[in-house]
Scaffold this motif. Structure first.
Motif, PDB file in Angstrom:
ATOM      1  N   SER A   1       4.525  11.634  -2.197  1.00 50.30           N
ATOM      2  CA  SER A   1       3.140  11.199  -2.301  1.00 50.30           C
ATOM      3  C   SER A   1       2.221  11.980  -1.368  1.00 50.30           C
ATOM      4  O   SER A   1       2.666  12.647  -0.430  1.00 50.30           O
ATOM      5  CB  SER A   1       3.065   9.704  -1.990  1.00 50.30           C
ATOM      6  N   THR A   2       0.925  11.856  -1.635  1.00 52.85           N
ATOM      7  CA  THR A   2      -0.082  12.421  -0.738  1.00 52.85           C
ATOM      8  C   THR A   2      -0.621  11.376   0.220  1.00 52.85           C
ATOM      9  O   THR A   2      -1.589  11.625   0.940  1.00 52.85           O
ATOM     10  CB  THR A   2      -1.253  13.023  -1.540  1.00 52.85           C
ATOM     11  N   CYS A   3       0.005  10.188   0.239  1.00 46.87           N
ATOM     12  CA  CYS A   3      -0.438   9.134   1.156  1.00 46.87           C
ATOM     13  C   CYS A   3      -0.228   9.567   2.597  1.00 46.87           C
ATOM     14  O   CYS A   3       0.585  10.446   2.897  1.00 46.87           O
ATOM     15  CB  CYS A   3       0.309   7.834   0.884  1.00 46.87           C
TER      16      CYS A   3
ATOM     17  N   CYS B   1       5.336   9.688   2.470  1.00 50.17           N
ATOM     18  CA  CYS B   1       3.996  10.161   2.805  1.00 50.17           C
ATOM     19  C   CYS B   1       4.003  11.509   3.515  1.00 50.17           C
ATOM     20  O   CYS B   1       5.019  11.965   4.044  1.00 50.17           O
ATOM     21  CB  CYS B   1       3.290   9.121   3.663  1.00 50.17           C
TER      22      CYS B   1
ATOM     23  N   ALA C   1       0.850  -1.185   0.000  1.00 48.79           N
ATOM     24  CA  ALA C   1       0.000   0.000   0.000  1.00 48.79           C
ATOM     25  C   ALA C   1       0.881   1.229   0.000  1.00 48.79           C
ATOM     26  O   ALA C   1       2.064   1.166   0.280  1.00 48.79           O
ATOM     27  CB  ALA C   1      -0.893  -0.004   1.251  1.00 48.79           C
ATOM     28  N   LEU C   2       0.302   2.378  -0.324  1.00 44.66           N
ATOM     29  CA  LEU C   2       1.109   3.588  -0.475  1.00 44.66           C
ATOM     30  C   LEU C   2       1.856   3.957   0.787  1.00 44.66           C
ATOM     31  O   LEU C   2       2.903   4.593   0.735  1.00 44.66           O
ATOM     32  CB  LEU C   2       0.214   4.765  -0.885  1.00 44.66           C
ATOM     33  N   SER C   3       1.322   3.569   1.923  1.00 46.96           N
ATOM     34  CA  SER C   3       1.978   3.947   3.166  1.00 46.96           C
ATOM     35  C   SER C   3       3.057   2.974   3.593  1.00 46.96           C
ATOM     36  O   SER C   3       3.656   3.152   4.640  1.00 46.96           O
ATOM     37  CB  SER C   3       0.938   4.046   4.291  1.00 46.96           C
TER      38      SER C   3
ATOM     39  N   HIS D   1       7.015   5.288  -1.492  1.00 44.13           N
ATOM     40  CA  HIS D   1       6.108   6.433  -1.429  1.00 44.13           C
ATOM     41  C   HIS D   1       6.350   7.174  -0.117  1.00 44.13           C
ATOM     42  O   HIS D   1       6.061   6.647   0.962  1.00 44.13           O
ATOM     43  CB  HIS D   1       4.663   5.982  -1.544  1.00 44.13           C
TER      44      HIS D   1
ATOM     45  N   ASN E   1       7.092   7.804   7.924  1.00 41.18           N
ATOM     46  CA  ASN E   1       7.624   6.524   7.476  1.00 41.18           C
ATOM     47  C   ASN E   1       8.882   6.219   8.278  1.00 41.18           C
ATOM     48  O   ASN E   1       9.531   7.128   8.812  1.00 41.18           O
ATOM     49  CB  ASN E   1       7.970   6.565   5.989  1.00 41.18           C
TER      50      ASN E   1
ATOM     51  N   SER F   1       1.044   8.030   6.081  1.00 44.26           N
ATOM     52  CA  SER F   1       1.727   6.864   6.626  1.00 44.26           C
ATOM     53  C   SER F   1       1.006   6.376   7.866  1.00 44.26           C
ATOM     54  O   SER F   1       0.368   7.131   8.590  1.00 44.26           O
ATOM     55  CB  SER F   1       3.186   7.199   6.958  1.00 44.26           C
ATOM     56  N   SER F   2       1.116   5.084   8.102  1.00 46.95           N
ATOM     57  CA  SER F   2       0.508   4.466   9.279  1.00 46.95           C
ATOM     58  C   SER F   2       1.570   3.650   9.979  1.00 46.95           C
ATOM     59  O   SER F   2       1.841   2.517   9.626  1.00 46.95           O
ATOM     60  CB  SER F   2      -0.665   3.569   8.879  1.00 46.95           C
TER      61      SER F   2
END
Length: 291
Positions: A201-203, A28, A9-11, A26, A48, A205-206
């Protein structure tokens, strides 16, 4: 074992070279940290995260952007046990020349903050404690109290990038004389083509809290034809094995929970390898010896 490309996933941080190629990372968006050389409550929780492995320890690096600047946190035994200085290398033009040119940037924090556009390690006329166009804090001065946390902020306007752009990125800790340690692991300061392809990116992060990170161990170590990963984690994880030169040679999925998983390495040559375990947006590495 067949190698597989894991779609993140992007994050999620994408580290691994697959068939000689680096996946895309990516970078974030997150909140704006205070550039003061210390970690405030929750200040870097939305970043990240990666690590640079040292001989007996590691440097934790957190990175994010806020749409206007790139932010980097280097946290670990920089001065206290290694006297290592953090660096950020950026290819803002995403060129494929493999050599330094005007699209490549070097940012370095030691006793002063140094940077150069177009050449690595050029200290001529660029070093000063506080630059108006970027920030690296605190400066590293010899002796106690040791500087083991460094924060860096590099505005988009300084290097000419925008949200949505793809750049190449490498993170370095070095003593500037004989030791250079990298993320990605197979990077070289002299070849921008080895730096990580990175989307601004515009993601969002988690990143798990520190106390929620997976606990894992390798045994036996050294190992022969197989070893065991003991993992305690709330979510499944991915294990990858790299040669000392940075080539991925194994990938295996690990279940969540408190479980021991056997990993077969009978087909691999004896030597030093690095095991990397990734879960969500967090990865960590351990050294393993096969004989």
């Amino acid at each position: 074992m067949n190698l597989k490309k894991l779609l993140f996933a992007l994050s999620v941080i994408a580290f691994a070279p697959v068939h000689g190629q680096l996946l895309t990372f990516h970078l974030c968006t997150g909140s704006t940290p205070v550039m003061d050389g210390s970690i405030g409550p929750g200040e870097w929780d939305d970043a990240n995260r990666t690590t640079i492995l040292l001989s007996n320890d590691s440097i934790v690096i957190k990175l994010k952007h806020n749409g206007d600047s790139l932010f980097f946190l280097f946290d670990g035994p920089l001065e206290s046990s290694n006297v290592l200085f953090p660096e950020v290398l950026i290819d803002e033009g995403y060129t494929n020349t493999g050599i330094w040119d005007s699209t490549n940037w070097w940012f370095h924090v030691s006793a002063t903050d140094c940077y150069y556009n177009g050449q690595y390690g050029n200290y001529s006329g660029t070093c000063q404690p506080d630059h108006p166009t970027w920030s690296g804090l605190p400066n590293i001065t010899p002796g106690f109290p040791y500087t083991d946390i460094v924060e860096m902020a590099i505005p988009f306007s300084t290097i000419g990038i925008n949200t949505g752009d793809t750049i190449r990125l490498a993170l370095v800790v070095t003593n500037t004389a004989s030791a250079w340690k990298y993320w990605p692991y197979s990077a070289s300061r002299n070849n921008p083509n080895t730096w990580m392809p990175t989307v601004i990116s515009t993601c969002l992060s988690s990143i798990p809290e520190v106390n929620a990170e997976p606990e894992w161990n390798i045994f036996p170590n050294p190992a022969t034809s197989d070893f065991t990963i003991q993992l305690r984690a709330a979510e499944p994880a991915t294990l990858r094995l790299y040669t000392i030169s940075g080539q991925q040679c194994l990938q295996q999925e690990l279940p969540a929970g408190d479980a021991a998983t056997a990993v077969s390495v009978a087909a691999l040559a004896p030597g030093i390898y690095f095991a990397e375990l990734c879960q969500g947006g967090s990865c960590s590495r351990k050294k393993i010896v096969l004989y």
